[in-house]
Design an enzyme around this catalytic site. Structure first.
Site, PDB file in Angstrom:
ATOM      1  N   CYS A  65       0.715  -1.510   0.189  1.00 15.16           N
ATOM      2  CA  CYS A  65       0.205  -0.101   0.067  1.00 15.16           C
ATOM      3  C   CYS A  65       1.084   1.057  -0.054  1.00 15.16           C
ATOM      4  CB  CYS A  65      -1.374   0.258   1.055  1.00 15.16           C
ATOM      5  SG  CYS A  65      -1.976   1.575   1.250  1.00 15.16           S
ATOM      6  N   CYS A 106      -5.326   2.176  -4.413  1.00 13.94           N
ATOM      7  CA  CYS A 106      -5.323   2.766  -3.229  1.00 13.94           C
ATOM      8  C   CYS A 106      -5.974   4.364  -2.739  1.00 13.94           C
ATOM      9  CB  CYS A 106      -3.709   3.494  -3.401  1.00 13.94           C
ATOM     10  SG  CYS A 106      -2.742   4.449  -1.861  1.00 13.94           S
TER      11      CYS A 106
END
Ligand code: UQ1
Length: 462
Positions: free
Chosen positions: A214, A396
């Protein structure tokens, strides 16, 4: 002591799986299921194999549990056909750690007991992998001998290496040291305490060079902290130098984000909000209240004083993957980027962070990867050509302030691929995406995704 409990895959085998195997000459790589089936049951000496399974899944994280439950939901497996290997006591919703760091969630709500989560039809080995033996269709466990498989799905995630930065580990465990990280369950709440208690000084937020799971999270936490300090009058974006708090973003990258469309907006935000940037500066050591940042030129190390440091360690493949014959040059599992099938062992598959895929490592990516593996493994077992492909989708949800999220979604090549692009510009942070990130995704993750009933942007799987 290994338990010598002999499962007989032959007697349990469903007629569907014993159907004649068709060899295809199509362009798509096919799995030579007949060869792997034969070797799984006949090649290794019986005495060394205490247990054989149709499918062994390594890793009980987001990828492993999602794939396991999607396989079960096909209704094509008998009890103990599927085995899961993971020594962990807990399963974590890791995207939730950012929310914990931002003071929005309680960390205990972001995890579940792993053994309790595993369906009773699945054989759970609470053990780690010592060695992959793909030529034998077995894996050696650390404590419980060897297990055999017809198909192996490798998804143990990656190692977040807190020892990669000298001084980091000690600073994290020291309650007096103003250093924290949202990249672990143990320290994500320290982040929230430090941000809430910070009144004055230099705050540095780092993003390492190399693999990051991430890749937006290192700056999400900065944006949340900035917003909080702004609201409490401690940070004035229009005049940072005269504010009690100064904010620095030190990143190993040369831009704010890997996809130009989103990076452009984030760079504008950074400038507008008075955040000082140190691009191509990689945190390499912590000495007291000094951060040592190596510049991309290879030689120069910059020393910066901090009063608060949010550090993101180096990450990379686990040693048992990196040092195995399954690994690519970088140490990740060497799979085809489209079919997720191993390039050298046709009955081995990988998804999630451990897979060597040229895309960003996120839980959202798994929503699209898992159905591809499930479909292709089933095709293989049935002797059909494998047809399902992954396009590199990843996402994201980037929190830019309390109440707003930019929903970056893209595929291979960093091409934006936006679920709601017809209605809104997803690069523009909005409130609906914030509700999704904060409330809907954690809910749908536990309620549906890991149960095999949610395919992310492709919606519900019934
Ligand atoms: C998603 O499905 C998901 O899993 C539950 C997330 O949580 C980790 C996400 O962050 C994202 C972006 C998705 C993708 C889903 C849609 C509807 C865009």
């Amino acid at each position: 002591m290994p338990i010598h409990h002999q499962v007989s895959p032959r007697s349990l085998r469903h007629p569907k799986f014993t159907a004649l195997i068709k060899r295809s000459v199509a362009r798509t790589p096919i799995c030579f299921a007949s060869r792997s089936l034969a070797s799984a049951t006949s090649a290794p000496p019986v005495s060394t194999i205490s247990r054989n399974h149709k499918i062994v899944i390594v890793g009980g994280g987001s990828a492993g549990i999602t794939v396991t439950n999607q396989l079960l939901r096909t209704g094509r497996f008998f009890p103990k056909d599927i085995a899961l290997v993971d020594p962990a006591a807990w399963h974590h919703y890791q995207p939730g750690w950012t929310l914990v760091g931002g003071g929005l969630k309680n960390k205990t709500d972001m995890r579940r007991s792993l053994p309790d989560m595993v369906d009773s039809r699945v054989r759970l080995y609470s053990d780690s992998v010592r060695e992959f033996k793909p030529e034998m269709n077995t894996i050696a466990l650390s404590d419980r001998g060897e297990i055999g498989y017809e198909h192996l799905i490798v998804c143990p995630g990656i190692k977040v290496d807190f020892d990669s930065i000298p001084g980091l580990h000690d600073a994290l465990v020291d309650p007096q040291a103003p250093v924290s990280s949202i990249y672990s369950y143990d320290t994500c709440d320290k982040t929230a305490h430090l941000i809430a208690g910070f009144k004055k000084g230099n705050a540095i937020f780092t993003h390492p060079t190399g693999t990051v799971k991430c890749a937006g999270a290192p700056q999400k936490i900065m944006w949340m902290a900035l917003d909080r300090w702004k609201r409490s009058g401690l940070y004035n974006p229009d005049s940072p130098s005269s504010s009690p708090i100064q904010i620095v973003y030190a990143t190993g990258m040369s831009v704010m984000f890997g996809v130009p469309k989103y990076s452009k907006v984030l760079e504008e935000l950074r400038q507008k909000r008075g955040v000082q940037s140190l691009f191509q500066h990689d945190l390499v050591a912590i000495e007291g209240n000094t951060a040592l940042l190596a510049m991309a030129d290879g030689g120069t190390v910059v020393r910066r004083h901090f009063d608060l440091l949010h550090a993101v360690p180096k990450m990379g493949p686990h040693d048992f993957v990196k040092n195995s014959t399954l690994a690519d040059d970088a140490g990740f599992v060497e799979v085809y980027p489209d079919t997720l099938q191993h390039k050298r062992f046709s009955n081995i598959w990988s998804c999630g962070d451990a897979a060597g895929l040229p895309t960003s490592k996120t839980a959202a990516a798994i929503t699209i990867q898992a159905p591809v593996i499930v479909s292709n493994v089933l095709s293989c077992i049935q002797g059909r050509e494998i047809t399902s492909t992954y396009n590199g989708y990843t996402s994201c949800p980037l929190i830019t302030e309390h109440g707003k999220v930019m929903l970056a979604e893209f595929v291979y090549g960093g091409e934006p691929h936006e679920t709601f692009g017809r209605f809104v510009d997803q690069a523009k942070p909005n409130r609906v995406f914030y509700r999704m990130k904060k409330d809907f995704f954690p809910w749908v993750y536990f309620a549906a995704m890991i149960k095999g009933r949610w395919a992310g942007p492709r919606g519900w799987k019934m």
